[in-house]
Design an enzyme around this catalytic site. Structure first.
Site, PDB file in Angstrom:
ATOM      1  N   ASN A   1      16.140  -2.721  19.066  1.00 22.28           N
ATOM      2  CA  ASN A   1      16.912  -3.818  18.436  1.00 22.28           C
ATOM      3  C   ASN A   1      17.682  -4.633  19.470  1.00 22.28           C
ATOM      4  O   ASN A   1      18.765  -5.135  19.206  1.00 22.28           O
ATOM      5  CB  ASN A   1      17.869  -3.290  17.348  1.00 22.28           C
ATOM      6  CG  ASN A   1      18.452  -4.357  16.426  1.00 22.28           C
ATOM      7  OD1 ASN A   1      19.547  -4.214  15.908  1.00 22.28           O
ATOM      8  ND2 ASN A   1      17.740  -5.434  16.211  1.00 22.28           N
TER       9      ASN A   1
ATOM     10  N   ARG B   1      12.745  -7.435  20.717  1.00 24.70           N
ATOM     11  CA  ARG B   1      11.848  -8.102  19.767  1.00 24.70           C
ATOM     12  C   ARG B   1      12.486  -8.420  18.424  1.00 24.70           C
ATOM     13  O   ARG B   1      12.394  -9.554  17.944  1.00 24.70           O
ATOM     14  CB  ARG B   1      10.604  -7.209  19.527  1.00 24.70           C
ATOM     15  CG  ARG B   1       9.702  -7.105  20.718  1.00 24.70           C
ATOM     16  CD  ARG B   1       8.699  -5.981  20.564  1.00 24.70           C
ATOM     17  NE  ARG B   1       9.344  -4.675  20.643  1.00 24.70           N
ATOM     18  CZ  ARG B   1       8.726  -3.505  20.478  1.00 24.70           C
ATOM     19  NH1 ARG B   1       7.436  -3.502  20.217  1.00 24.70           N
ATOM     20  NH2 ARG B   1       9.388  -2.373  20.582  1.00 24.70           N
TER      21      ARG B   1
ATOM     22  N   ASP C   1       6.007  -4.346  23.312  1.00 24.42           N
ATOM     23  CA  ASP C   1       7.351  -4.094  23.834  1.00 24.42           C
ATOM     24  C   ASP C   1       7.501  -4.760  25.210  1.00 24.42           C
ATOM     25  O   ASP C   1       6.794  -4.410  26.154  1.00 24.42           O
ATOM     26  CB  ASP C   1       7.525  -2.568  23.953  1.00 24.42           C
ATOM     27  CG  ASP C   1       8.926  -2.184  24.390  1.00 24.42           C
ATOM     28  OD1 ASP C   1       9.704  -3.072  24.774  1.00 24.42           O
ATOM     29  OD2 ASP C   1       9.226  -0.983  24.342  1.00 24.42           O
TER      30      ASP C   1
HETATM   31  P1  4NP Z   1      12.829  -3.552  21.685  1.00 32.43           P
HETATM   32  O1  4NP Z   1      12.663  -3.181  23.243  1.00 32.43           O
HETATM   33  O2  4NP Z   1      12.313  -2.357  20.927  1.00 32.43           O
HETATM   34  O3  4NP Z   1      11.945  -4.741  21.521  1.00 32.43           O
HETATM   35  O4  4NP Z   1      14.291  -3.829  21.474  1.00 32.43           O
HETATM   36  C1  4NP Z   1      13.210  -2.030  23.794  1.00 32.43           C
HETATM   37  C2  4NP Z   1      14.546  -2.008  24.133  1.00 32.43           C
HETATM   38  C3  4NP Z   1      15.091  -0.875  24.715  1.00 32.43           C
HETATM   39  C4  4NP Z   1      14.292   0.228  24.950  1.00 32.43           C
HETATM   40  C5  4NP Z   1      12.949   0.207  24.597  1.00 32.43           C
HETATM   41  C6  4NP Z   1      12.407  -0.928  24.017  1.00 32.43           C
HETATM   42  N1  4NP Z   1      14.843   1.385  25.561  1.00 32.43           N
HETATM   43  O5  4NP Z   1      14.078   2.307  25.878  1.00 32.43           O
HETATM   44  O6  4NP Z   1      16.075   1.430  25.777  1.00 32.43           O
END
Ligand code: 4NP
Length: 173
Positions: A16, A19, A129
């Site tokens: 969060n 994306r 991601d």
């Molecule tokens: P999101 O991306 O799922 O698109 O917000 C990520 C943000 C942080 C992490 C992984 C994916 N993390 O491992 O901290």
């Protein structure tokens, strides 16, 4: 004039911060451009808890700002049980998001969980991601989410009120 029921939409990804905040901001902007703000409740959330209370990733903030969308005041939060009662449509950005959502959702809510690009564009594809990627990846997902948001707004604008009544089975294959 009677008020139309609102369709409540939740965008979900792993953290969060990359994306789903972009999806929330872009979909909000697309809906506002069409004068449909009153028809939707829009939010985003994470499966993980690492970024609860955090602002979006600066690269998501920057790419949104380039197109006059301000997502800087959003704050990370984790999906909770109440979300499965509150939202008519719950969109995972990738298949793993959808799998995890289906695992924690009560059975009656599972039909409201979908892979975002599949539901919006009929493409069984993920929003990848971008967290460990470069700025180019953020530009690419911006346009993918934009295209899907336009299609989703057009699709939902055609039908009055809550999407819950017409919920279809989720398909993530
Ligand atoms: P999101 O991306 O799922 O698109 O917000 C990520 C943000 C942080 C992490 C992984 C994916 N993390 O491992 O901290």
């Amino acid at each position: 004039m009677t008020e139309q029921p609102r369709t409540a939409i939740l965008f979900v990804c792993l953290g969060n911060i990359c994306r789903s905040p972009l999806a929330e901001g872009i979909f909000r902007s697309v809906v506002a451009e069409r004068g449909l703000e009153d028809r939707f409740e829009i939010d985003s959330a994470a499966l993980g808890d690492w970024h609860v209370g955090h602002a979006p990733d600066p690269r998501s903030v920057a790419v949104a700002r380039r197109y006059d969308i301000d997502i800087s005041s959003q704050r990370g939060r984790q999906v909770g049980p109440a979300d499965f009662a509150r939202f008519d449509l719950i969109f995972g950005m990738d298949r793993e998001n959808v799998r995890r959502l289906c695992r924690i959702a009560p059975p009656e809510a599972r039909k409201r969980i979908h892979l975002f690009l599949d539901y919006a564009l009929g493409r069984k594809e993920e929003v990848p991601d971008p967290y460990y990627e470069g700025e180019d990846s953020f530009a690419a997902i911006y346009w993918t989410i934009r295209e899907a948001s336009e299609a989703l707004a057009a699709r939902l604008a055609e039908r009055p009120g809550s999407a819950r009544r017409s919920g279809q089975a989720s398909s993530i294959t």
